[in-house]
Design a protein around this motif. Structure first.
Motif, PDB file in Angstrom:
ATOM      1  N   SER A  73       0.868  -1.183   0.000  1.00 27.90           N
ATOM      2  CA  SER A  73       0.000   0.000   0.000  1.00 27.90           C
ATOM      3  C   SER A  73       0.899   1.225   0.000  1.00 27.90           C
ATOM      4  N   GLU A  74       0.304   2.403   0.014  1.00 27.58           N
ATOM      5  CA  GLU A  74       1.146   3.601  -0.025  1.00 27.58           C
ATOM      6  C   GLU A  74       1.759   3.965   1.311  1.00 27.58           C
ATOM      7  N   SER A  75       1.437   3.259   2.359  1.00 30.34           N
ATOM      8  CA  SER A  75       2.046   3.519   3.661  1.00 30.34           C
ATOM      9  C   SER A  75       3.523   3.127   3.634  1.00 30.34           C
ATOM     10  N   PRO A  76       4.426   3.996   4.123  1.00 28.13           N
ATOM     11  CA  PRO A  76       5.852   3.662   4.146  1.00 28.13           C
ATOM     12  C   PRO A  76       6.165   2.434   5.001  1.00 28.13           C
ATOM     13  N   SER A  77       5.265   2.072   5.883  1.00 22.45           N
ATOM     14  CA  SER A  77       5.500   0.890   6.724  1.00 22.45           C
ATOM     15  C   SER A  77       4.846  -0.370   6.156  1.00 22.45           C
ATOM     16  N   ALA A  78       4.175  -0.258   5.013  1.00 19.53           N
ATOM     17  CA  ALA A  78       3.549  -1.427   4.388  1.00 19.53           C
ATOM     18  C   ALA A  78       4.626  -2.420   3.962  1.00 19.53           C
ATOM     19  N   PRO A  79       4.305  -3.704   3.958  1.00 18.43           N
ATOM     20  CA  PRO A  79       5.299  -4.710   3.564  1.00 18.43           C
ATOM     21  C   PRO A  79       5.793  -4.514   2.125  1.00 18.43           C
ATOM     22  N   LEU A  80       7.076  -4.806   1.919  1.00 18.00           N
ATOM     23  CA  LEU A  80       7.632  -4.811   0.565  1.00 18.00           C
ATOM     24  C   LEU A  80       7.121  -6.043  -0.166  1.00 18.00           C
ATOM     25  N   VAL A  81       6.705  -5.866  -1.420  1.00 19.02           N
ATOM     26  CA  VAL A  81       6.275  -7.003  -2.243  1.00 19.02           C
ATOM     27  C   VAL A  81       7.163  -7.161  -3.469  1.00 19.02           C
ATOM     28  N   GLY A  82       8.055  -6.177  -3.698  1.00 15.02           N
ATOM     29  CA  GLY A  82       8.991  -6.267  -4.811  1.00 15.02           C
ATOM     30  C   GLY A  82      10.025  -5.171  -4.701  1.00 15.02           C
ATOM     31  N   LEU A  83      11.157  -5.370  -5.357  1.00 13.15           N
ATOM     32  CA  LEU A  83      12.199  -4.339  -5.360  1.00 13.15           C
ATOM     33  C   LEU A  83      13.202  -4.595  -6.462  1.00 13.15           C
ATOM     34  N   ALA A  84      13.992  -3.582  -6.730  1.00  6.98           N
ATOM     35  CA  ALA A  84      15.162  -3.672  -7.607  1.00  6.98           C
ATOM     36  C   ALA A  84      16.069  -2.525  -7.206  1.00  6.98           C
ATOM     37  N   PHE A  85      17.355  -2.686  -7.454  1.00  9.48           N
ATOM     38  CA  PHE A  85      18.210  -1.512  -7.279  1.00  9.48           C
ATOM     39  C   PHE A  85      18.928  -1.228  -8.573  1.00  9.48           C
ATOM     40  N   LEU A  86      19.217   0.046  -8.764  1.00  9.71           N
ATOM     41  CA  LEU A  86      19.861   0.540  -9.972  1.00  9.71           C
ATOM     42  C   LEU A  86      21.196   1.155  -9.592  1.00  9.71           C
ATOM     43  N   ALA A  87      22.199   0.869 -10.398  1.00 12.09           N
ATOM     44  CA  ALA A  87      23.523   1.441 -10.184  1.00 12.09           C
ATOM     45  C   ALA A  87      23.987   2.077 -11.490  1.00 12.09           C
ATOM     46  N   PRO A  88      24.449   3.312 -11.451  1.00 10.86           N
ATOM     47  CA  PRO A  88      24.910   3.981 -12.665  1.00 10.86           C
ATOM     48  C   PRO A  88      26.115   3.280 -13.292  1.00 10.86           C
ATOM     49  N   THR A  89      26.118   3.190 -14.628  1.00  8.23           N
ATOM     50  CA  THR A  89      27.263   2.697 -15.399  1.00  8.23           C
ATOM     51  C   THR A  89      27.637   3.799 -16.392  1.00  8.23           C
ATOM     52  N   HIS A  90      28.571   3.530 -17.280  1.00 14.15           N
ATOM     53  CA  HIS A  90      29.036   4.579 -18.191  1.00 14.15           C
ATOM     54  C   HIS A  90      27.967   5.104 -19.144  1.00 14.15           C
ATOM     55  N   ASN A  91      26.976   4.287 -19.534  1.00 14.74           N
ATOM     56  CA  ASN A  91      25.948   4.804 -20.446  1.00 14.74           C
ATOM     57  C   ASN A  91      24.537   4.380 -20.049  1.00 14.74           C
ATOM     58  N   GLY A  92      24.358   3.955 -18.819  1.00 13.30           N
ATOM     59  CA  GLY A  92      23.028   3.533 -18.421  1.00 13.30           C
ATOM     60  C   GLY A  92      22.972   3.190 -16.949  1.00 13.30           C
ATOM     61  N   LEU A  93      21.931   2.477 -16.600  1.00 15.66           N
ATOM     62  CA  LEU A  93      21.763   2.001 -15.231  1.00 15.66           C
ATOM     63  C   LEU A  93      21.773   0.484 -15.236  1.00 15.66           C
ATOM     64  N   PHE A  94      22.530  -0.108 -14.325  1.00 14.37           N
ATOM     65  CA  PHE A  94      22.527  -1.553 -14.155  1.00 14.37           C
ATOM     66  C   PHE A  94      21.423  -1.889 -13.171  1.00 14.37           C
ATOM     67  N   LEU A  95      20.492  -2.729 -13.571  1.00 19.42           N
ATOM     68  CA  LEU A  95      19.376  -3.134 -12.732  1.00 19.42           C
ATOM     69  C   LEU A  95      19.730  -4.466 -12.084  1.00 19.42           C
ATOM     70  N   ALA A  96      19.688  -4.515 -10.763  1.00 19.04           N
ATOM     71  CA  ALA A  96      20.073  -5.728 -10.041  1.00 19.04           C
ATOM     72  C   ALA A  96      18.986  -6.143  -9.061  1.00 19.04           C
ATOM     73  N   ASN A  97      18.973  -7.427  -8.768  1.00 19.43           N
ATOM     74  CA  ASN A  97      18.091  -7.998  -7.752  1.00 19.43           C
ATOM     75  C   ASN A  97      16.627  -7.662  -7.963  1.00 19.43           C
ATOM     76  N   LEU A  98      16.180  -7.604  -9.219  1.00 19.92           N
ATOM     77  CA  LEU A  98      14.751  -7.425  -9.464  1.00 19.92           C
ATOM     78  C   LEU A  98      14.048  -8.635  -8.874  1.00 19.92           C
ATOM     79  N   CYS A  99      13.148  -8.404  -7.946  1.00 17.44           N
ATOM     80  CA  CYS A  99      12.436  -9.534  -7.357  1.00 17.44           C
ATOM     81  C   CYS A  99      11.043  -9.120  -6.919  1.00 17.44           C
ATOM     82  N   VAL A 100      10.144 -10.088  -6.976  1.00 19.71           N
ATOM     83  CA  VAL A 100       8.758  -9.926  -6.545  1.00 19.71           C
ATOM     84  C   VAL A 100       8.447 -11.093  -5.631  1.00 19.71           C
ATOM     85  N   LEU A 101       7.728 -10.821  -4.559  1.00 19.12           N
ATOM     86  CA  LEU A 101       7.323 -11.864  -3.635  1.00 19.12           C
ATOM     87  C   LEU A 101       6.779 -13.052  -4.429  1.00 19.12           C
TER      88      LEU A 101
END
Length: 184
Positions: A73-101
């Protein structure tokens, strides 16, 4: 950035983009979700690893990472159901650990996470999003390909054997499958 949606099973979710300072506060939820999504890594025979943002980010500088979170839900304390992190590279973003419950996979949350990642890449002026997908992850490969990602030649990654176990995929930001312009 915040976006709301509903999964195909009518489960509401909210997507937010946050920085490292917000992830430090939510580390137990992040670790719990990653362990649910990647149980083979949590069940390894090595000694239990103390989890930190540094260990999750691996080679990438945690201070530069961008986190895409899906909550129940939109509450900051609501459980996470998915995530990914992005890290800058020379010409884009590296997407890592994309996961969904696991119980919510194939519900649209992964697509929403990737679209939010793409919007963030566009906002930051990046040309590509690059990610690595395990070859046994048929749903993950399909998700990336539906959103226009293509295999990067010469970037098959081998595990313990001689055969590749993962492949690097790259999607041009703003361009969908077969070159049509994406609408974000």
């Amino acid at each position: 950035m915040t976006a709301e949606g509903t999964t195909s099973a009518s489960v509401p979710y909210t997507i937010t983009i946050v920085g490292i300072q917000d992830i430090d506060l939510q580390l137990p939820q992040v670790v719990g979700l990653l362990e649910s999504c990647f149980p083979q890594e949590a069940d390894g025979e090595e000694a239990p690893q103390e989890h930190s943002v540094d260990s999750i980010c691996g080679l990438y500088d945690p201070q530069c990472t961008i986190w895409v979170l899906a909550r129940a839900s939109e509450s900051p304390s609501a459980p996470l159901v998915g995530l990914a992190f992005l890290a800058p590279t020379h010409n884009g973003l590296f997407l890592a650990n994309l996961c969904v419950l696991p119980s919510l996979r194939s519900s649209g949350i992964g697509t929403a996470l990737l679209r939010a990642a793409e919007a963030e890449a566009m906002n930051r002026g990046h040309e590509y999003i690059v990610g690595t997908v395990d070859l046994s992850n048929v749903r993950g490969m399909s998700l990336y390909e539906r959103l226009g990602a293509e295999r990067v030649e010469g970037m098959a990654l081998a595990g313990g054997g001689a055969r590749p176990t993962a492949v690097r995929l790259r999607a041009k930001v703003g361009v969908g499958r077969e070159g049509e312009e994406k609408r974000t």
